[in-house]
Scaffold this active site. Structure first.
Site, short mmCIF file in Angstrom:
data_model
loop_
_atom_site.label_atom_id
_atom_site.label_comp_id
_atom_site.label_asym_id
_atom_site.label_seq_id
_atom_site.Cartn_x
_atom_site.Cartn_y
_atom_site.Cartn_z
N ARG A 1 73.82 -55.19 -79.82
CA ARG A 1 75.45 -55.54 -80.16
C ARG A 1 75.19 -56.05 -81.59
O ARG A 1 76.32 -55.88 -82.14
CB ARG A 1 75.32 -56.40 -78.67
CG ARG A 1 75.52 -55.92 -77.87
CD ARG A 1 75.81 -57.16 -76.58
NE ARG A 1 76.51 -58.22 -76.75
CZ ARG A 1 76.67 -59.76 -76.14
NH1 ARG A 1 74.37 -59.53 -75.43
NH2 ARG A 1 76.74 -60.31 -76.03
N LYS B 1 83.60 -66.93 -78.85
CA LYS B 1 84.74 -66.83 -78.73
C LYS B 1 85.46 -67.17 -77.62
O LYS B 1 86.68 -67.73 -77.19
CB LYS B 1 85.21 -65.47 -78.58
CG LYS B 1 84.32 -64.54 -80.13
CD LYS B 1 84.54 -63.47 -80.72
CE LYS B 1 83.83 -62.23 -79.51
NZ LYS B 1 81.94 -62.49 -79.93
N ARG C 1 72.72 -68.52 -72.33
CA ARG C 1 73.72 -69.05 -72.31
C ARG C 1 73.91 -68.03 -70.30
O ARG C 1 72.99 -67.59 -70.25
CB ARG C 1 74.66 -67.51 -72.84
CG ARG C 1 75.78 -67.12 -71.76
CD ARG C 1 76.59 -66.31 -72.32
NE ARG C 1 76.32 -64.99 -72.75
CZ ARG C 1 77.68 -65.01 -73.39
NH1 ARG C 1 78.33 -64.88 -74.34
NH2 ARG C 1 77.02 -63.40 -74.15
N ARG D 1 73.65 -63.07 -68.02
CA ARG D 1 73.80 -61.68 -68.71
C ARG D 1 73.44 -60.37 -68.42
O ARG D 1 72.56 -60.16 -69.43
CB ARG D 1 75.58 -62.21 -69.79
CG ARG D 1 77.03 -61.63 -68.67
CD ARG D 1 78.30 -61.71 -69.91
NE ARG D 1 77.89 -60.56 -71.16
CZ ARG D 1 78.39 -61.09 -71.86
NH1 ARG D 1 79.20 -61.73 -72.61
NH2 ARG D 1 79.14 -59.89 -73.08
N ARG E 1 88.51 -54.43 -81.97
CA ARG E 1 86.76 -54.81 -82.24
C ARG E 1 86.60 -53.40 -83.39
O ARG E 1 85.39 -53.55 -83.66
CB ARG E 1 86.31 -54.79 -81.15
CG ARG E 1 84.85 -55.76 -81.01
CD ARG E 1 84.33 -55.06 -79.71
NE ARG E 1 83.42 -56.02 -79.59
CZ ARG E 1 83.16 -56.74 -78.29
NH1 ARG E 1 84.53 -57.64 -77.87
NH2 ARG E 1 81.94 -57.46 -78.15
P1 AP5 Z 1 79.99 -67.26 -75.28
O1 AP5 Z 1 81.82 -68.16 -75.64
O2 AP5 Z 1 80.05 -66.82 -74.27
O3 AP5 Z 1 80.21 -66.91 -76.55
P2 AP5 Z 1 81.74 -64.31 -77.28
O4 AP5 Z 1 81.16 -64.95 -78.98
O5 AP5 Z 1 82.22 -65.12 -76.22
O6 AP5 Z 1 79.69 -64.02 -76.73
P3 AP5 Z 1 80.27 -62.76 -75.81
O7 AP5 Z 1 78.63 -62.57 -75.63
O8 AP5 Z 1 80.95 -62.54 -75.01
O9 AP5 Z 1 81.18 -62.36 -76.72
P4 AP5 Z 1 80.86 -60.51 -77.42
O10 AP5 Z 1 81.78 -59.66 -77.70
O11 AP5 Z 1 79.09 -59.92 -77.61
O12 AP5 Z 1 80.69 -59.70 -75.86
P5 AP5 Z 1 82.06 -59.18 -74.90
O13 AP5 Z 1 81.97 -60.21 -73.53
O14 AP5 Z 1 83.56 -59.60 -75.57
O15 AP5 Z 1 79.64 -68.75 -75.81
C1 AP5 Z 1 78.05 -67.87 -76.16
C2 AP5 Z 1 77.10 -69.49 -75.69
O16 AP5 Z 1 76.90 -70.04 -76.25
C3 AP5 Z 1 77.41 -69.97 -74.24
O17 AP5 Z 1 76.37 -69.98 -73.60
C4 AP5 Z 1 77.99 -71.14 -74.36
O18 AP5 Z 1 77.61 -72.02 -73.76
C5 AP5 Z 1 77.25 -71.27 -75.61
N1 AP5 Z 1 78.04 -71.59 -76.83
C6 AP5 Z 1 79.22 -71.85 -76.90
N2 AP5 Z 1 79.60 -72.02 -78.21
C7 AP5 Z 1 78.99 -72.94 -78.39
C8 AP5 Z 1 78.94 -74.68 -79.42
N3 AP5 Z 1 79.79 -74.41 -80.47
N4 AP5 Z 1 77.77 -75.41 -79.77
C9 AP5 Z 1 76.27 -74.72 -78.96
N5 AP5 Z 1 76.57 -73.36 -77.55
C10 AP5 Z 1 78.03 -73.01 -77.74
O19 AP5 Z 1 81.76 -58.04 -74.15
C11 AP5 Z 1 81.10 -57.25 -74.07
C12 AP5 Z 1 80.75 -55.67 -73.90
O20 AP5 Z 1 82.36 -55.09 -73.63
C13 AP5 Z 1 80.67 -55.53 -76.31
O21 AP5 Z 1 78.84 -54.60 -75.91
C14 AP5 Z 1 81.41 -53.90 -75.51
O22 AP5 Z 1 80.55 -53.06 -74.98
C15 AP5 Z 1 81.99 -54.56 -74.72
N6 AP5 Z 1 83.42 -53.64 -75.22
C16 AP5 Z 1 84.40 -55.67 -75.19
N7 AP5 Z 1 85.45 -55.57 -75.94
C17 AP5 Z 1 84.93 -54.52 -76.67
C18 AP5 Z 1 86.69 -53.59 -77.31
N8 AP5 Z 1 87.38 -54.25 -78.04
N9 AP5 Z 1 85.44 -52.36 -77.23
C19 AP5 Z 1 84.89 -51.81 -77.21
N10 AP5 Z 1 84.12 -52.52 -76.14
C20 AP5 Z 1 84.19 -53.71 -75.77
#
Ligand code: AP5
Length: 223
Positions: free
Chosen positions: A171, A13, A127, A160, A88
């Site tokens: 997660r 994402k 990552r 991370r 979410r």
């Molecule tokens: P990346 O682009 O980082 O993936 P992502 O989907 O953004 O993954 P996240 O882990 O950030 O998502 P998440 O939803 O778990 O965490 P968030 O930060 O939102 O890509 C991942 C890896 O793959 C990278 O190394 C990249 O280079 C590689 N890659 C990407 N695309 C690729 C491809 N096509 N091919 C090959 N490699 C690729 O949330 C963290 C925490 O915050 C949550 O657990 C929660 O506690 C809190 N939080 C955040 N939002 C909310 C909410 N709305 N409500 C409540 N709590 C929340």
């Protein structure tokens, strides 16, 4: 356009949102990034959010929603934005509609980045991110030019905290239980589009642009 990027942890994402944000010249709003910034700054919200994030749990709806609402209200009302990681939960999806309604705006499309579990695991293990600028790398698929150093900031990349295996498994479980109802929410509103996110980042981006092009055209024809 107001675009939601939805999908499991490590679906890509953030990676796609960054590409899309420069392509559309739109704001990228990542609730994960905003929360991590609050934690780093030691704000009251950061202190409350940290314990949930460390366990891989969702931060309570009201805390995240206040933060997102404040952010959206300050944006230029004529410009679109990309939401990454929000909404979410079903409640967050409903509240977002209310906030946008109040501004005379609405979501244009919610894109579901469908990703297999083994792909998720490979992505999260490799990552790395720059804690200064937030740029995301992968040690195999998107490595930095120089060994483990950010191309832009020249500082050592980090893993991370919540990418530890046990936290990631939680997660994923939290995602399946609490976040998948969001798909139903946008499906009922005929705003949900699905693309495969198992492919390389460039191919995913091509699919994403294609979906947005058709959605924009469909909306223009509706008017
Ligand atoms: P990346 O682009 O980082 O993936 P992502 O989907 O953004 O993954 P996240 O882990 O950030 O998502 P998440 O939803 O778990 O965490 P968030 O930060 O939102 O890509 C991942 C890896 O793959 C990278 O190394 C990249 O280079 C590689 N890659 C990407 N695309 C690729 C491809 N096509 N091919 C090959 N490699 C690729 O949330 C963290 C925490 O915050 C949550 O657990 C929660 O506690 C809190 N939080 C955040 N939002 C909310 C909410 N709305 N409500 C409540 N709590 C929340």
């Amino acid at each position: 356009m107001i675009v939601i990027l939805f999908g499991p942890p490590c679906a890509g994402k953030g990676t796609q949102a960054k590409l899309l944000s420069s392509y559309l010249a739109s704001e990228h709003i990542s609730t994960g990034d905003l929360l991590r910034q609050h934690v780093r700054n030691g704000s009251a919200l950061g202190e409350k959010a940290k314990s949930y994030m460390d366990k891989g749990e969702l931060v309570p709806d009201e805390l995240v929603t206040d933060m997102v609402s404040d952010y959206i209200q300050k944006l230029d009302k004529r410009k679109g934005f990309i939401l990454d990681g929000y909404p979410r939960t079903y409640v967050q999806a409903e509240i977002l509609s209310e906030i946008l309604d109040g501004m005379g705006r609405s979501v244009d499309v919610a894109v579901y980045l469908k990703t297999d579990k083994e792909v998720i695991v490979r992505r999260l293990i490799g990552r790395r991110m720059c804690k200064k600028c937030g740029r995301i790398y992968h040690i195999e698929t998107m490595p930095p030019k120089n060994d483990m150093v950010c191309d832009d900031c020249n500082i050592t990349l980090d893993q991370r905290h919540d990418d530890a295996e046990a936290t990631v498994l939680n997660r994923l479980a939290v995602y399946l239980k609490q976040s998948t109802p969001v798909l139903d929410y946008y499906e009922k509103k005929a705003l949900l589009k699905k693309i495969s996110a198992n492919l390389d980042a460039h191919s995913v981006f091509v699919s994403l642009k294609n979906v947005l092009f058709h959605q924009r055209k469909a909306k223009q024809e509706e008017r």
